[in-house]
Design an enzyme around this catalytic site. Structure first.
Site, PDB file in Angstrom:
ATOM      1  N   LYS A 197     -11.906   7.631   4.214  1.00 30.25           N
ATOM      2  CA  LYS A 197     -11.807   6.225   4.537  1.00 30.25           C
ATOM      3  C   LYS A 197     -10.888   5.947   5.548  1.00 30.25           C
ATOM      4  O   LYS A 197     -11.001   5.004   6.536  1.00 30.25           O
ATOM      5  CB  LYS A 197     -11.639   5.449   3.244  1.00 30.25           C
ATOM      6  CG  LYS A 197     -11.600   3.921   3.303  1.00 30.25           C
ATOM      7  CD  LYS A 197     -11.350   3.053   2.148  1.00 30.25           C
ATOM      8  CE  LYS A 197     -11.125   1.735   2.579  1.00 30.25           C
ATOM      9  NZ  LYS A 197     -11.126   0.820   1.514  1.00 30.25           N
TER      10      LYS A 197
ATOM     11  N   ARG B 285      -4.566  -0.084  -8.998  1.00 30.43           N
ATOM     12  CA  ARG B 285      -3.683   0.631  -8.524  1.00 30.43           C
ATOM     13  C   ARG B 285      -2.544   1.013  -9.493  1.00 30.43           C
ATOM     14  O   ARG B 285      -1.811   1.946  -9.567  1.00 30.43           O
ATOM     15  CB  ARG B 285      -3.152   0.620  -7.101  1.00 30.43           C
ATOM     16  CG  ARG B 285      -4.295   1.017  -5.928  1.00 30.43           C
ATOM     17  CD  ARG B 285      -4.018   0.755  -4.545  1.00 30.43           C
ATOM     18  NE  ARG B 285      -4.859   1.023  -3.486  1.00 30.43           N
ATOM     19  CZ  ARG B 285      -4.857   1.021  -2.231  1.00 30.43           C
ATOM     20  NH1 ARG B 285      -3.823   0.257  -1.763  1.00 30.43           N
ATOM     21  NH2 ARG B 285      -6.012   1.426  -1.549  1.00 30.43           N
TER      22      ARG B 285
ATOM     23  N   LYS C  77      -7.438  -4.084  -5.257  1.00 29.99           N
ATOM     24  CA  LYS C  77      -7.643  -2.974  -4.244  1.00 29.99           C
ATOM     25  C   LYS C  77      -8.866  -2.297  -4.603  1.00 29.99           C
ATOM     26  O   LYS C  77      -9.716  -2.506  -5.419  1.00 29.99           O
ATOM     27  CB  LYS C  77      -6.381  -2.057  -3.678  1.00 29.99           C
ATOM     28  CG  LYS C  77      -5.468  -2.868  -3.378  1.00 29.99           C
ATOM     29  CD  LYS C  77      -5.547  -3.416  -1.869  1.00 29.99           C
ATOM     30  CE  LYS C  77      -4.280  -4.032  -1.207  1.00 29.99           C
ATOM     31  NZ  LYS C  77      -4.332  -4.320   0.124  1.00 29.99           N
TER      32      LYS C  77
ATOM     33  N   ARG D 201      -5.943   6.115  -1.188  1.00 32.50           N
ATOM     34  CA  ARG D 201      -4.408   6.258  -1.291  1.00 32.50           C
ATOM     35  C   ARG D 201      -3.905   6.913  -2.504  1.00 32.50           C
ATOM     36  O   ARG D 201      -2.997   7.442  -2.719  1.00 32.50           O
ATOM     37  CB  ARG D 201      -3.780   4.776  -1.214  1.00 32.50           C
ATOM     38  CG  ARG D 201      -3.824   4.132   0.174  1.00 32.50           C
ATOM     39  CD  ARG D 201      -3.308   2.857   0.245  1.00 32.50           C
ATOM     40  NE  ARG D 201      -3.638   2.230   1.660  1.00 32.50           N
ATOM     41  CZ  ARG D 201      -3.054   2.581   2.430  1.00 32.50           C
ATOM     42  NH1 ARG D 201      -2.231   3.471   2.813  1.00 32.50           N
ATOM     43  NH2 ARG D 201      -3.607   1.883   3.490  1.00 32.50           N
TER      44      ARG D 201
ATOM     45  N   ASP E 133       0.819  -1.298  -0.125  1.00 26.38           N
ATOM     46  CA  ASP E 133      -0.020   0.095   0.003  1.00 26.38           C
ATOM     47  C   ASP E 133       0.601   1.232  -0.137  1.00 26.38           C
ATOM     48  O   ASP E 133       0.174   2.313  -0.203  1.00 26.38           O
ATOM     49  CB  ASP E 133      -1.003  -0.137   1.320  1.00 26.38           C
ATOM     50  CG  ASP E 133      -2.149  -0.983   1.086  1.00 26.38           C
ATOM     51  OD1 ASP E 133      -2.391  -1.430  -0.141  1.00 26.38           O
ATOM     52  OD2 ASP E 133      -2.630  -1.322   1.993  1.00 26.38           O
TER      53      ASP E 133
END
Length: 133
Positions: free
Chosen positions: A110, A37, A33, A85, A6
């Site tokens: 989140k 990503r 995810k 992210r 991550d």
């Protein structure tokens, strides 16, 4: 990065901005995810002219190649793909490129609801971006 995949988004964006070529491995979980990503990173970094490649759905590679993006010279709007992210990884781009836009910036709620407030406290200028209809 298999122990901390991550962090790959932040590491990739930071390396590109610092002109540090990289090969990040151990990223096989990033395609499943909130978004893909790996693909999202490649697409959004291209807006800054960085040509980053996803290899075998488990690596990100940047060899230093830059090709101007068609919208070079215009304000850059980064998409978050509903992924907290992505928003957090691209926010520091503002240190290098003034006037960037992070679309759907509220996705940070989140995992880090105070993210934008903390960036503002650190000296970043944070303004709401009007939603398009």
């Amino acid at each position: 990065m298999s122990d901390v995949p991550d962090l790959a988004q932040t590491v990739a964006v930071t390396c590109c901005l610092a002109s540090v070529p990289f090969r990040l491995t151990g990223l096989k979980t990033l395609k499943i995810k909130e978004t893909d990503r790996l693909g999202a990173l490649c697409t959004e970094l291209r807006k800054l002219s960085f040509v980053v490649e996803s290899v075998d759905d488990c690596e990100l590679v940047w060899n230093g190649l830059r090709i101007p993006h068609p919208t070079a010279g215009h304000p850059i709007a980064f998409d978050t793909y509903a992924d907290h992210r992505m928003a957090m990884a691209f926010a520091p781009v503002a240190l290098y490129v003034p006037g960037i836009v992070i679309r759907n910036a509220e996705v940070v709620s989140k995992s880090y609801p105070e993210f934008w407030k903390h960036l503002a406290n650190a000296g970043f200028r944070i303004e709401p971006y009007p939603q398009q209809s």
